[in-house]
Motif scaffolding. Structure first.
Motif, mmCIF file in Angstrom:
data_model
loop_
_atom_site.group_PDB
_atom_site.id
_atom_site.type_symbol
_atom_site.label_atom_id
_atom_site.label_comp_id
_atom_site.label_asym_id
_atom_site.label_seq_id
_atom_site.Cartn_x
_atom_site.Cartn_y
_atom_site.Cartn_z
ATOM 1 N N MET A 55 0.834 -1.198 0.000
ATOM 2 C CA MET A 55 0.000 0.000 0.000
ATOM 3 C C MET A 55 0.870 1.250 0.000
ATOM 4 S SD MET A 55 -3.006 -1.063 2.671
ATOM 5 C CE MET A 55 -3.637 0.603 2.672
ATOM 6 N N ILE A 56 1.951 1.236 0.756
ATOM 7 C CA ILE A 56 2.825 2.400 0.849
ATOM 8 C C ILE A 56 3.516 2.665 -0.478
ATOM 9 C CG2 ILE A 56 4.950 3.264 1.923
ATOM 10 C CD1 ILE A 56 4.095 1.821 4.483
ATOM 11 N N GLN A 57 3.859 1.589 -1.204
ATOM 12 C CA GLN A 57 4.672 1.731 -2.408
ATOM 13 C C GLN A 57 3.858 1.786 -3.690
ATOM 14 O OE1 GLN A 57 7.898 2.269 -2.314
ATOM 15 N NE2 GLN A 57 7.997 2.107 -0.095
ATOM 16 N N THR A 58 2.561 1.902 -3.602
ATOM 17 C CA THR A 58 1.706 1.889 -4.785
ATOM 18 C C THR A 58 0.898 3.177 -4.867
ATOM 19 O OG1 THR A 58 1.530 -0.519 -4.662
ATOM 20 C CG2 THR A 58 -0.089 0.605 -6.012
ATOM 21 N N ILE A 59 0.716 3.665 -6.091
ATOM 22 C CA ILE A 59 -0.033 4.900 -6.308
ATOM 23 C C ILE A 59 -0.922 4.740 -7.533
ATOM 24 C CG2 ILE A 59 1.885 5.886 -7.644
ATOM 25 C CD1 ILE A 59 1.009 8.645 -6.642
ATOM 26 N N THR A 60 -2.108 5.330 -7.491
ATOM 27 C CA THR A 60 -3.018 5.303 -8.633
ATOM 28 C C THR A 60 -2.730 6.500 -9.533
ATOM 29 O OG1 THR A 60 -4.726 4.215 -7.315
ATOM 30 C CG2 THR A 60 -5.437 5.310 -9.335
ATOM 31 N N LEU A 61 -2.395 6.227 -10.803
ATOM 32 C CA LEU A 61 -2.008 7.279 -11.743
ATOM 33 C C LEU A 61 -2.809 7.170 -13.038
ATOM 34 C CD1 LEU A 61 1.902 7.159 -11.480
ATOM 35 C CD2 LEU A 61 0.370 8.825 -10.408
ATOM 36 N N PRO A 62 -3.166 8.309 -13.630
ATOM 37 C CA PRO A 62 -3.802 8.281 -14.948
ATOM 38 C C PRO A 62 -2.776 8.006 -16.039
ATOM 39 C CG PRO A 62 -3.494 10.550 -14.231
ATOM 40 C CD PRO A 62 -3.068 9.679 -13.083
ATOM 41 N N LYS A 63 -3.247 7.437 -17.144
ATOM 42 C CA LYS A 63 -2.392 7.133 -18.293
ATOM 43 C C LYS A 63 -2.855 7.922 -19.514
ATOM 44 C CE LYS A 63 -1.337 2.796 -18.886
ATOM 45 N NZ LYS A 63 -1.518 1.325 -19.065
ATOM 46 N N MET A 64 -1.997 7.968 -20.519
ATOM 47 C CA MET A 64 -2.289 8.743 -21.719
ATOM 48 C C MET A 64 -3.534 8.248 -22.454
ATOM 49 S SD MET A 64 -0.198 11.294 -22.356
ATOM 50 C CE MET A 64 1.388 11.966 -21.822
ATOM 51 N N ASP A 65 -3.836 6.962 -22.325
ATOM 52 C CA ASP A 65 -4.984 6.404 -23.049
ATOM 53 C C ASP A 65 -6.306 6.615 -22.315
ATOM 54 O OD1 ASP A 65 -4.831 4.612 -20.966
ATOM 55 O OD2 ASP A 65 -4.353 2.866 -22.206
ATOM 56 N N GLY A 66 -6.275 7.357 -21.209
ATOM 57 C CA GLY A 66 -7.496 7.650 -20.470
ATOM 58 C C GLY A 66 -7.815 6.669 -19.372
ATOM 59 N N THR A 67 -7.044 5.597 -19.272
ATOM 60 C CA THR A 67 -7.262 4.626 -18.208
ATOM 61 C C THR A 67 -6.466 5.015 -16.964
ATOM 62 O OG1 THR A 67 -5.444 3.198 -18.964
ATOM 63 C CG2 THR A 67 -7.644 2.800 -19.889
ATOM 64 N N ILE A 68 -6.684 4.254 -15.905
ATOM 65 C CA ILE A 68 -5.981 4.484 -14.636
ATOM 66 C C ILE A 68 -5.269 3.194 -14.251
ATOM 67 C CG2 ILE A 68 -6.303 4.970 -12.176
ATOM 68 C CD1 ILE A 68 -8.669 6.697 -12.933
ATOM 69 N N GLU A 103 9.155 7.660 -0.219
ATOM 70 C CA GLU A 103 7.938 7.865 0.553
ATOM 71 C C GLU A 103 7.438 9.303 0.427
ATOM 72 O OE1 GLU A 103 10.686 6.508 1.715
ATOM 73 O OE2 GLU A 103 10.106 4.401 1.990
ATOM 74 N N LEU A 104 8.360 10.253 0.487
ATOM 75 C CA LEU A 104 7.986 11.655 0.327
ATOM 76 C C LEU A 104 7.467 11.905 -1.088
ATOM 77 C CD1 LEU A 104 7.916 14.608 1.334
ATOM 78 C CD2 LEU A 104 10.277 14.832 0.491
ATOM 79 N N ALA A 105 8.163 11.381 -2.067
ATOM 80 C CA ALA A 105 7.744 11.566 -3.458
ATOM 81 C C ALA A 105 6.357 10.979 -3.690
ATOM 82 C CB ALA A 105 8.762 10.928 -4.400
ATOM 83 N N LEU A 106 6.106 9.821 -3.119
ATOM 84 C CA LEU A 106 4.805 9.175 -3.282
ATOM 85 C C LEU A 106 3.691 10.018 -2.661
ATOM 86 C CD1 LEU A 106 3.882 6.388 -4.459
ATOM 87 C CD2 LEU A 106 3.775 5.601 -2.102
ATOM 88 N N LEU A 107 3.928 10.529 -1.455
ATOM 89 C CA LEU A 107 2.934 11.355 -0.784
ATOM 90 C C LEU A 107 2.649 12.621 -1.589
ATOM 91 C CD1 LEU A 107 1.163 12.047 1.668
ATOM 92 C CD2 LEU A 107 3.216 13.016 2.756
ATOM 93 N N ARG A 108 3.711 13.264 -2.053
ATOM 94 C CA ARG A 108 3.518 14.499 -2.810
ATOM 95 C C ARG A 108 2.837 14.230 -4.150
ATOM 96 N NH1 ARG A 108 8.796 18.380 -1.374
ATOM 97 N NH2 ARG A 108 8.039 18.790 0.757
ATOM 98 N N MET A 109 3.160 13.108 -4.769
ATOM 99 C CA MET A 109 2.530 12.787 -6.047
ATOM 100 C C MET A 109 1.047 12.485 -5.851
ATOM 101 S SD MET A 109 3.370 12.741 -9.188
ATOM 102 C CE MET A 109 2.427 12.400 -10.682
ATOM 103 N N GLU A 110 0.708 11.804 -4.790
ATOM 104 C CA GLU A 110 -0.710 11.526 -4.500
ATOM 105 C C GLU A 110 -1.485 12.832 -4.337
ATOM 106 O OE1 GLU A 110 -0.394 9.102 -1.025
ATOM 107 O OE2 GLU A 110 -0.509 7.219 -2.160
ATOM 108 N N ASN A 111 -0.911 13.782 -3.598
ATOM 109 C CA ASN A 111 -1.565 15.067 -3.407
ATOM 110 C C ASN A 111 -1.665 15.836 -4.722
ATOM 111 O OD1 ASN A 111 -1.859 14.601 -0.650
ATOM 112 N ND2 ASN A 111 0.071 15.614 -0.130
ATOM 113 N N PHE A 112 -0.622 15.765 -5.521
ATOM 114 C CA PHE A 112 -0.604 16.470 -6.807
ATOM 115 C C PHE A 112 -1.699 15.946 -7.731
ATOM 116 C CE2 PHE A 112 0.922 16.795 -11.217
ATOM 117 C CZ PHE A 112 1.156 18.170 -11.302
ATOM 118 N N GLY A 128 -6.049 16.428 -10.794
ATOM 119 C CA GLY A 128 -6.858 15.525 -11.587
ATOM 120 C C GLY A 128 -8.218 15.238 -11.000
ATOM 121 N N GLY A 129 -8.392 15.516 -9.719
ATOM 122 C CA GLY A 129 -9.689 15.343 -9.093
ATOM 123 C C GLY A 129 -10.072 13.903 -8.826
ATOM 124 N N ARG A 130 -9.088 12.994 -8.830
ATOM 125 C CA ARG A 130 -9.405 11.592 -8.565
ATOM 126 C C ARG A 130 -8.587 11.083 -7.403
ATOM 127 N NH1 ARG A 130 -9.392 9.013 -14.719
ATOM 128 N NH2 ARG A 130 -11.145 10.223 -15.528
#
Length: 393
Positions: free
Chosen positions: A6-19, A377-386, A391-393
């Protein structure tokens, strides 16, 4: 194990519109105990850090956080780099005006005097002269003289930056020869010339008096030949390794080629049948620990380690410097934020808005895969907030 995932995983959007659920794979690069020695001259062009709590006019008069800006220079010096100061990576002409550049140069030169082994060269151009206000070559010459004199008066060495004003008023290769002759003959110390392609700055199209690379190369070599005693080297930023090698082959003995090719730097720095380039690169701001480790390995003759460490940073650099290339500074500052060198992702002139969220998501993935995320860990937290904010998701 589930908590670690859970700590090392992040949900990110992709260029094709999927997540996708993206899992981090990188390993931070260890810092050297002392600045390493290289067998290449390596300049890192450094960015500036905004101060968002004093930034009432980010477009016209952006506020700079000088403490964080200087701290980042200490970071680069600690890794063995020289600094190319007040260059386009610092948003010269795209957020940082000449007044801001003067303060940056003054502070960096003063700071360097208190750091053993620290070195830097400073960008001197004509950006206080609006291209539309330039009426003659003499206007351009006076502008160059103003900035060169400032750098030298503060004890600095100059990088003679390409000039938008000169590109506007010059009518032939001879005009370039005349301006460079006049400035170089006045220079106190040897100068690094700067060949910046129009992909970095569209206003520099036709620089050296021609749109033809071969004709421009002839002009550059003639300027260097005529002023050889005042030219340390030339930085070439055309994102084309064949053109850089062509320049390198024709340089007079003792005049250095500095790669500014943020697409092909790994190959150009390493020894090859046509020699090698030294480095003056904006991407070294973003991948400084990795580049430092790789260059130290190359100096020890360990080419395999050099390639292993530096090669994965090239896809990241190509993403950061993708067209429109002049907006690459956004990716550089984004990584500085993810890696904890600043507490926010804002830039002079609001340039963080120059790229979209999908671009930044790709930068995040490629940075992880190149081991560029120094504090995952810091990068992951900041990326989640970004992602949540943008992106609103």
């Amino acid at each position: 194990m589930e908590e670690e995932a859970m700590i090392q995983t992040i949900t990110l959007p992709k260029m094709d519109g999927t997540i996708e659920d993206y899992r981090l794979v990188g390993t931070p690069t260890a810092r050297p105990a002392a600045p390493p020695r290289f067998n290449r001259i390596a300049y890192a062009a450094a960015h500036v850090v905004s101060d968002p709590f004093r930034d009432s006019d980010p477009w016209g008069a952006p506020a700079i956080d000088w403490d964080r800006t200087m701290a980042f220079r200490h970071h680069l010096w600690s890794l063995g780099f020289k600094i190319a100061e007040a260059m386009d990576t610092a948003q010269r002409g795209l957020g940082l005006d000449w007044a801001g550049a003067q303060e940056l140069i003054r502070r960096s030169l003063a700071e360097a005097r208190h750091v053993p082994g620290a070195d830097l060269a400073c960008g001197a151009g004509t950006d206080h002269l609006a291209p539309s206000d330039a009426r003659s070559l003499d206007d351009v010459i006076r502008a160059y003289e103003t900035q060169m004199e400032f750098v030298e008066a503060n004890g600095g060495r100059a990088i003679m930056m390409a000039s938008r004003a000169l590109a506007r008023v010059a009518r032939s290769a001879d005009d370039y020869r005349a301006v460079y002759r006049r400035i170089l003959r006045q220079a106190k110390d040897k100068v690094i010339l700067h060949w910046l392609g129009s992909m970095f700055d569209p206003q520099l199209a036709g620089y050296w008096g021609s749109d033809s690379f071969d004709e421009a190369l002839d002009t550059v070599i003639s300027i260097i030949d005529e002023n050889r005693d005042k030219v340390e080297g030339i930085k070439i930023s055309l994102l084309d390794n064949a053109k850089e090698i062509a320049l390198r082959k024709r340089l007079p003995e003792g005049v250095l080629c500095y790669t500014g090719d943020d697409f092909n730097y790994a190959d150009l720095i390493e020894d090859g049948p046509d020699g090698y380039s030294h480095a003056l690169l904006g991407i070294f701001d973003a991948v400084a620990p990795q580049a430092s480790h790789a260059l130290a390995a190359l100096a020890k003759g360990d080419r395999a380690e050099f390639r292993k460490v530096l090669a994965p940073t090239v896809p990241l650099s190509r993403k950061i410097f993708e067209a429109p290339t002049q907006y690459y500074k956004a990716g550089v500052v984004f990584l500085a934020w993810l890696n904890g060198h600043q507490d926010h992702f804002t830039m002079p002139a609001g340039m963080q808005s120059a790229r979209g969220i999908l671009h930044y998501c790709d930068v995040f993935r490629l940075a992880d895969q190149a081991n560029v995320l120094d504090q995952p860990e810091l990068a992951l937290l900041r990326m989640e907030n970004f992602v949540a904010v943008n992106g609103g998701r």
